[in-house]
Design an enzyme around this catalytic site. Sequence first.
Site, PDB file in Angstrom:
ATOM      1  N   LYS A   1      -4.563 -12.479  13.562  1.00 19.47           N
ATOM      2  CA  LYS A   1      -4.379 -12.042  12.168  1.00 19.47           C
ATOM      3  C   LYS A   1      -3.365 -12.987  11.544  1.00 19.47           C
ATOM      4  O   LYS A   1      -2.206 -13.003  11.951  1.00 19.47           O
ATOM      5  CB  LYS A   1      -3.890 -10.587  12.128  1.00 19.47           C
ATOM      6  CG  LYS A   1      -3.613 -10.055  10.737  1.00 19.47           C
ATOM      7  CD  LYS A   1      -3.278  -8.566  10.812  1.00 19.47           C
ATOM      8  CE  LYS A   1      -2.659  -8.032   9.541  1.00 19.47           C
ATOM      9  NZ  LYS A   1      -3.419  -8.270   8.328  1.00 19.47           N
TER      10      LYS A   1
ATOM     11  N   THR B   1      -2.024 -11.392   5.342  1.00 16.93           N
ATOM     12  CA  THR B   1      -1.964  -9.996   4.960  1.00 16.93           C
ATOM     13  C   THR B   1      -2.271  -9.934   3.477  1.00 16.93           C
ATOM     14  O   THR B   1      -1.955 -10.867   2.734  1.00 16.93           O
ATOM     15  CB  THR B   1      -0.599  -9.355   5.295  1.00 16.93           C
ATOM     16  OG1 THR B   1      -0.649  -7.957   5.013  1.00 16.93           O
ATOM     17  CG2 THR B   1       0.548 -10.005   4.534  1.00 16.93           C
TER      18      THR B   1
ATOM     19  N   GLU C   1      -8.100 -11.912   8.824  1.00 16.06           N
ATOM     20  CA  GLU C   1      -7.553 -10.578   9.102  1.00 16.06           C
ATOM     21  C   GLU C   1      -8.062 -10.029  10.436  1.00 16.06           C
ATOM     22  O   GLU C   1      -7.688  -8.945  10.851  1.00 16.06           O
ATOM     23  CB  GLU C   1      -7.939  -9.604   7.983  1.00 16.06           C
ATOM     24  CG  GLU C   1      -7.182  -9.811   6.692  1.00 16.06           C
ATOM     25  CD  GLU C   1      -5.892  -9.029   6.629  1.00 16.06           C
ATOM     26  OE1 GLU C   1      -5.430  -8.509   7.670  1.00 16.06           O
ATOM     27  OE2 GLU C   1      -5.335  -8.942   5.527  1.00 16.06           O
TER      28      GLU C   1
END
EC number: 3.5.1.135
Length: 104
Positions: A22, A25, A75
């Site tokens: 990931k 954000t 993500e």
Amino acid sequence: MTAPTKMTFFSRFEADILAGKKTITIRDESEKDYQPGTTVEVSTLEEGRVFCQLKILSVEPIAFSALNEFHAEQENMTLETLKEVIQEIYPGIEQLYVIQYQRV
């Protein structure tokens, strides 16, 4: 304005962040003031437990409707799941911000 020095994530995202799976954000306007080049302390939203530091690489505005497979890949989820998660956290919000980071 002073750039934020802390960032929180739901604990369910911790493993993906630590594994480098990931790398972005997506946040709303209240969290758009992170500054590229700064380092932030990262903790879990639920317990406030610090688990790493991240260097902010970029902060770019994006419309919810413009999210695509590339964002979902960053993500570490499908586009459908990404949109569901964002709607759960930020219901009805169209203007969002993509914050790209790397673990330090």
